[in-house]
Design an enzyme around this catalytic site. Structure first.
Site, PDB file in Angstrom:
ATOM      1  N   HIS A  39      97.259  -7.347  39.366  1.00 23.71           N
ATOM      2  CA  HIS A  39      96.482  -6.914  40.316  1.00 23.71           C
ATOM      3  C   HIS A  39      97.367  -6.203  41.481  1.00 23.71           C
ATOM      4  O   HIS A  39      96.861  -5.238  42.110  1.00 23.71           O
ATOM      5  CB  HIS A  39      95.717  -8.195  41.254  1.00 23.71           C
ATOM      6  CG  HIS A  39      94.799  -8.774  40.596  1.00 23.71           C
ATOM      7  ND1 HIS A  39      94.853 -10.116  39.792  1.00 23.71           N
ATOM      8  CD2 HIS A  39      93.515  -8.401  39.612  1.00 23.71           C
ATOM      9  CE1 HIS A  39      93.999 -10.578  39.226  1.00 23.71           C
ATOM     10  NE2 HIS A  39      92.930  -9.475  39.047  1.00 23.71           N
ATOM     11  N   ASP A 152      91.768  -3.823  31.315  1.00 22.21           N
ATOM     12  CA  ASP A 152      90.476  -3.765  31.001  1.00 22.21           C
ATOM     13  C   ASP A 152      90.016  -2.185  30.851  1.00 22.21           C
ATOM     14  O   ASP A 152      89.414  -1.597  31.579  1.00 22.21           O
ATOM     15  CB  ASP A 152      89.505  -4.154  32.137  1.00 22.21           C
ATOM     16  CG  ASP A 152      90.067  -5.818  32.363  1.00 22.21           C
ATOM     17  OD1 ASP A 152      89.798  -6.403  31.681  1.00 22.21           O
ATOM     18  OD2 ASP A 152      90.756  -5.956  33.341  1.00 22.21           O
TER      19      ASP A 152
END
Ligand code: AMP
Length: 282
Positions: A39, A152
């Site tokens: 992140h 993802d």
């Protein structure tokens, strides 16, 4: 720098209105929290090209197809805010469920095609939940740029398609997967692995690399795949949802690497579902 935690849309709009008026480049980094270096790499990418950065933390119930998974999802807001202190983040937007989905909420954003394979099959409704919440976050943040991880990859392609189809004036940036030293792709769900399972977890990436290298060297994908599945099963991977080679752009199924190609996997280890993907060649 400690960024303010913003919980309401009106407060967020109060901030972004001035930024938009001043012609600032606003970056948004949507997350579900439990922040790790994956992140944070998105935040660093945003900081590099944007003058304002909004990190969103929202565990979106609509993208969970399994209530146990939603209940177990790690929530670490305090630590998350602390990890963001070393970045130039202007706001941490942490809306609650009612803020995102007030009574009477009736809209779903559904992207066809790209969502009919892989996680779209194994997690019914997941991508509708993602596309809906991301469309809302794009509208709420007034961002010019959004940052998503290739970790993802299917989600990244779905979000790109959605933004393009709905004429949302935002550039979607895909950022490389950040891995642990042993190759395991960083994921908030890794926290759920037992010590024993954590030892075996990197085998997924290892076997994917072996397949990719084999394909590039001219090997037969099906045979390489069979050997990898055997090794994964021997290391306690209980179920392999998919282990497939697909086109990098439209995710069409391939059995040889003819155009930019990626290898995608989802597999269960001790009750935790791991996903990963890598480029095949180039
Ligand atoms: P999540 O909080 O899991 O919904 O992820 C939020 C964003 O971080 C998504 O764009 C993910 O693709 C991205 N992300 C998650 N893990 C990684 C990683 N290991 N490397 C790069 N980006 C990641």
């Amino acid at each position: 720098m400690t960024a303010p935690i913003v919980r309401s849309l009106s407060e967020l709009r109060g901030m972004t209105q001035d930024w938009v008026r001043a012609g600032e480049r606003i970056g948004v980094v949507p997350t579900m929290g439990a922040l790790h270096d994956g992140h944070l790499s998105l935040v660093a990418a945003a900081e590099k090209i944007c003058t304002r950065v909004i990190v969103t933390i929202f565990v979106n119930p609509r993208q969970f197809n399994n209530s146990e998974d939603l209940a177990n999802y790690p929530r670490t807001e305090h630590e998350d805010a602390r990890k963001l202190e070393r970045f130039a983040v202007d706001a941490i937007y942490v809306p609650d469920g009612d803020q995102m989905y007030p009574g009477g909420f009736a809209t779903t954003v559904s992207v066809s095609g790209l969502t009919e394979v892989m996680d779209g099959v194994y997690r019914p409704g997941h991508f509708e939940g993602v596309a809906t919440v991301v469309a809302k976050l794009f509208a709420q943040s007034s961002a010019s740029d959004a940052f998503f991880g290739e970790k993802d990859y299917q989600q990244l392609q779905v979000v790109r398609r959605m933004a393009r189809d709905l004429d949302i004036p935002i550039t979607v940036h895909g950022c490389p997967t950040i891995r642990e030293i042993d190759g395991l792709a960083m994921s908030s769900r890794n926290l759920l692995l037992s010590d024993r399972a954590r030892v075996n977890a990197p085998l997924l990436f290892e076997q994917m690399e072996e397949i990719a290298e084999g394909v590039v060297a001219g090997g037969d994908f099906a045979a390489l795949r069979t050997a990898a599945v055997k090794r994964l099963e021997a290391a306690n991977f209980t179920k392999i949802d998919y282990l497939e080679m697909r086109a990098a752009d439209d995710l069409a199924l391939l059995n040889a690497s003819m155009r930019p190609t990626r290898l995608f996997a989802a597999a269960w280890l001790a009750g935790v579902r791991l996903i990963d993907n890598i480029a095949v060649g180039g």
